[in-house]
Motif scaffolding. Structure first.
Motif, short mmCIF file in Angstrom:
data_model
loop_
_atom_site.label_atom_id
_atom_site.label_comp_id
_atom_site.label_asym_id
_atom_site.label_seq_id
_atom_site.Cartn_x
_atom_site.Cartn_y
_atom_site.Cartn_z
N VAL A 133 17.05 -41.21 6.60
CA VAL A 133 15.70 -40.36 6.89
C VAL A 133 15.85 -39.45 8.02
CG1 VAL A 133 14.69 -42.46 8.17
CG2 VAL A 133 13.33 -40.67 7.26
N PHE A 134 16.64 -39.86 9.10
CA PHE A 134 16.76 -39.15 10.37
C PHE A 134 17.97 -38.60 10.45
CE2 PHE A 134 14.11 -42.96 11.84
CZ PHE A 134 12.87 -42.44 12.11
N LYS A 135 18.53 -38.32 9.40
CA LYS A 135 19.84 -37.48 9.22
C LYS A 135 19.61 -36.28 8.37
CE LYS A 135 23.05 -40.04 11.51
NZ LYS A 135 23.51 -39.40 12.74
N MET A 136 18.46 -36.03 8.05
CA MET A 136 18.14 -35.10 7.06
C MET A 136 17.89 -33.46 7.79
SD MET A 136 17.88 -36.05 4.10
CE MET A 136 17.16 -34.74 3.13
N HIS A 137 17.66 -33.65 9.18
CA HIS A 137 17.57 -32.52 9.89
C HIS A 137 18.51 -32.27 11.01
CE1 HIS A 137 13.29 -32.62 8.61
NE2 HIS A 137 13.60 -32.00 7.60
N ASP A 138 19.94 -32.86 10.95
CA ASP A 138 20.96 -32.72 11.63
C ASP A 138 21.26 -31.08 11.70
OD1 ASP A 138 20.95 -35.24 12.33
OD2 ASP A 138 22.75 -35.81 11.13
N PRO A 139 22.01 -30.87 12.87
CA PRO A 139 22.39 -29.28 12.88
C PRO A 139 23.01 -28.80 11.75
CG PRO A 139 22.51 -30.28 15.03
CD PRO A 139 22.45 -31.42 13.97
N GLU A 140 23.96 -29.37 11.13
CA GLU A 140 24.73 -29.04 9.92
C GLU A 140 23.81 -28.68 8.63
OE1 GLU A 140 25.70 -33.37 10.53
OE2 GLU A 140 25.72 -31.52 11.84
N ARG A 141 22.97 -29.90 8.62
CA ARG A 141 22.10 -29.79 7.53
C ARG A 141 20.72 -28.64 7.54
NH1 ARG A 141 21.12 -30.63 2.25
NH2 ARG A 141 19.23 -31.43 1.94
N LEU A 142 20.29 -28.59 8.86
CA LEU A 142 19.45 -27.29 9.24
C LEU A 142 20.11 -25.98 8.89
CD1 LEU A 142 17.69 -28.68 12.24
CD2 LEU A 142 16.87 -28.41 10.06
N ALA A 143 21.29 -26.08 9.18
CA ALA A 143 22.22 -24.45 9.05
C ALA A 143 22.37 -24.37 7.57
CB ALA A 143 23.42 -24.62 9.65
N GLU A 144 22.54 -25.57 7.07
CA GLU A 144 22.67 -25.42 5.35
C GLU A 144 21.44 -24.94 4.61
OE1 GLU A 144 23.88 -28.07 1.59
OE2 GLU A 144 24.06 -28.86 3.43
N LEU A 145 20.22 -25.59 5.20
CA LEU A 145 18.99 -25.13 4.55
C LEU A 145 18.53 -23.58 4.83
CD1 LEU A 145 17.25 -28.62 4.77
CD2 LEU A 145 18.19 -27.66 2.70
N TYR A 146 18.59 -23.45 6.09
CA TYR A 146 17.85 -22.33 6.44
C TYR A 146 18.79 -20.93 6.86
CZ TYR A 146 14.32 -25.76 6.87
OH TYR A 146 13.41 -26.83 6.57
N GLY A 147 20.10 -21.37 6.96
CA GLY A 147 21.17 -20.28 7.29
C GLY A 147 21.79 -20.56 8.86
N HIS A 148 22.90 -20.14 8.72
CA HIS A 148 23.85 -20.42 9.92
C HIS A 148 23.33 -19.29 10.91
CE1 HIS A 148 26.80 -23.40 8.46
NE2 HIS A 148 26.41 -22.75 7.22
N GLU A 149 22.59 -18.38 10.55
CA GLU A 149 22.33 -17.35 11.54
C GLU A 149 20.97 -17.93 12.47
OE1 GLU A 149 20.02 -16.41 7.85
OE2 GLU A 149 21.95 -16.94 8.42
N HIS A 150 20.40 -19.24 11.95
CA HIS A 150 19.16 -19.57 12.58
C HIS A 150 19.64 -20.80 13.26
CE1 HIS A 150 16.48 -16.70 11.27
NE2 HIS A 150 16.83 -17.17 9.69
N PHE A 151 20.43 -21.72 12.96
CA PHE A 151 20.63 -23.04 13.58
C PHE A 151 22.23 -23.02 13.69
CE2 PHE A 151 16.71 -23.63 11.47
CZ PHE A 151 16.12 -24.47 12.38
N ASP A 152 22.61 -23.67 14.75
CA ASP A 152 24.10 -23.92 15.20
C ASP A 152 24.60 -25.27 14.55
OD1 ASP A 152 26.56 -23.94 16.28
OD2 ASP A 152 26.17 -24.15 18.29
N ALA A 153 25.34 -25.09 13.59
CA ALA A 153 25.77 -26.36 12.90
C ALA A 153 26.68 -27.15 13.70
CB ALA A 153 26.55 -25.95 11.48
N GLU A 154 27.34 -26.74 14.64
CA GLU A 154 28.51 -27.26 15.47
C GLU A 154 28.11 -27.56 16.65
OE1 GLU A 154 31.71 -24.48 15.88
OE2 GLU A 154 32.17 -24.52 13.73
N MET A 155 26.76 -27.77 17.06
CA MET A 155 26.34 -28.17 18.22
C MET A 155 26.30 -29.60 18.43
SD MET A 155 22.29 -27.66 19.92
CE MET A 155 22.09 -27.77 21.37
#
Length: 391
Positions: A133-155
């Motif tokens: 439940v608390f891993k659904m919005h990790d950086p890599e997950r957010l980058a996958e959902l909304y695009g790597h141009e919006h979120f840094d997956a490697e943070m």
């Protein structure tokens, strides 16, 4: 390290302003600080975390409930802003015409009802469970959902969720304004004879409450573990990068928290070259004060304890025939009251207070001038009134 049971409790100095007394927390995801757009990152954090704190946004995997939805007025009050500003911030991330990214769904359940929100998910996304439940919005997950141009997956350091005190989003936290008499002075316990601020070093804004920027900074600090470890060393520039704020805005937010004695800021050393030019700054030290101050509750317990032991000492002095016992004990009681008032909301432990009182009794020679025949030593009132605290 502060007491874990008191680290998230409402500071007693905020209770005077009408802040609700609670020791609860809300779990906020760290992954949203990986947003790349610094111009809209602050608005995203206040929207997402404000929705979570007001329970307007159901937790991942939960079913929407109409009876616990929050209005935009409540969300705005918890962020320290009005309804129209909250509505503009929400429109930036809701709907197909979102200016930044289509992050949230928004719909109206009916006329006269509050709006409902949910986080946008891709079709076919696996439902969340208690483990994820608390891993659904990790950086890599957010980058996958909304695009790597919006979120840094490697943070790094932005995964999972962490507890944030509920009083952080209380609508009654005041907005302090630093007085002109305090300009250029950096210390926690400020005292002066200023007629404007009354010696506090700040005044309260009569028209506004604490805004969303200090609340966002407090949330970021708690998600970085300051309430758990008690201290965090970080520069204002780095903190502003995480919160989506400029360095000066972060400094102003830290000043407000320091005036309310939520934080204590120890400035970092400035590095200069031979010519005196600034070439760098060491990270400042931010200390989490809730659970460390001598608050009103501690003072009331100490007054009750001292009154009980003072009565016992008066009886002992009467039985032993100690000379000048009434004068000495009256002087100790006056010193005790004066020292308590001086140390109110200061960073001193109760044990340090007892040691200071024992030292005052010794310096002013407030001891019986009779020898105890049983112990074969001169008696001291400090032994009966204040425990010996070894630090």
């Amino acid at each position: 390290m502060p007491n874990s049971s008191l680290a998230y409790a409402t500071p007693t100095q905020l209770l005077e302003y009408g802040v609700a007394a609670n020791a609860g927390t809300v779990m906020l995801e760290r992954g949203w600080i990986s947003c790349k757009d610094q111009e809209t990152k602050n608005y995203l954090l206040r929207v997402k975390w404000g929705l979570d704190a007001s329970k307007a946004l159901p937790r991942p995997g939960d079913q929407p409930k109409w009876n616990n939805a929050a209005s935009q007025l409540l969300i705005g009050m918890m962020l320290g802003q009005d309804r129209s500003t909250t509505n503009r911030n929400l429109r930036m991330f809701c709907g197909e015409d979102a200016k930044v990214a289509y992050l949230f769904h928004k719909w109206r359940p009916g006329i006269g009802c509050v709006n409902r929100y949910s986080v946008r998910e891709k079709p076919g996304t696996a439902p969340a469970n208690k483990k994820t439940v608390f891993k659904m919005h990790d950086p890599e997950r957010l980058a996958e959902l909304y695009g790597h141009e919006h979120f840094d997956a490697e943070m790094e350091g932005a995964s999972g969720a962490g507890p944030v005190a509920l009083w952080t989003y209380d609508e009654n936290i005041p907005r302090p304004l630093r007085c002109v008499c305090r300009k250029g002075q950096m210390k926690l316990n400020f005292s002066s004879r200023c007629m404007k601020c009354g010696g506090k070093g700040f005044t309260l804004d009569p028209r506004r409450k604490m805004g969303p920027n200090p609340r966002t900074v407090l949330s970021v600090l708690q998600l970085k573990g300051i309430a758990k470890f008690g201290v965090l060393e970080i520069t204002s520039a780095k903190l502003g990068e995480l919160a989506g704020l400029c360095e000066n805005t972060v400094a102003d937010a830290l000043d407000q928290c320091e005036d309310l004695k939520i934080l204590q800021i120890v400035p970092g050393r400035v590095l200069r070259d031979r010519a005196g030019a600034v070439v760098g700054r060491l990270p400042q030290r931010i200390i989490w004060l809730p659970g460390l101050l001598m608050d009103h509750a501690i003072l009331e317990r100490e007054r009750a304890r001292f009154a009980m032991h003072l009565a016992e000492t008066r009886e002992r002095a009467l039985l032993n025939g100690w000379a000048c016992a009434g004068v000495h004990l009256a002087r100790i009681a006056a010193l005790h009251q004066e020292q308590l008032s001086r140390w109110l909301l200061s960073r001193h432990s109760l044990g340090a207070f007892w040691n200071a009182m024992r030292k005052l009794i010794h310096v002013e020679k407030l001891t019986p001038d009779a020898l105890n025949q049983r112990t074969k030593r001169w008696e001291s009132y400090a032994d009966y009134l204040f425990p010996l605290h070894l630090e």
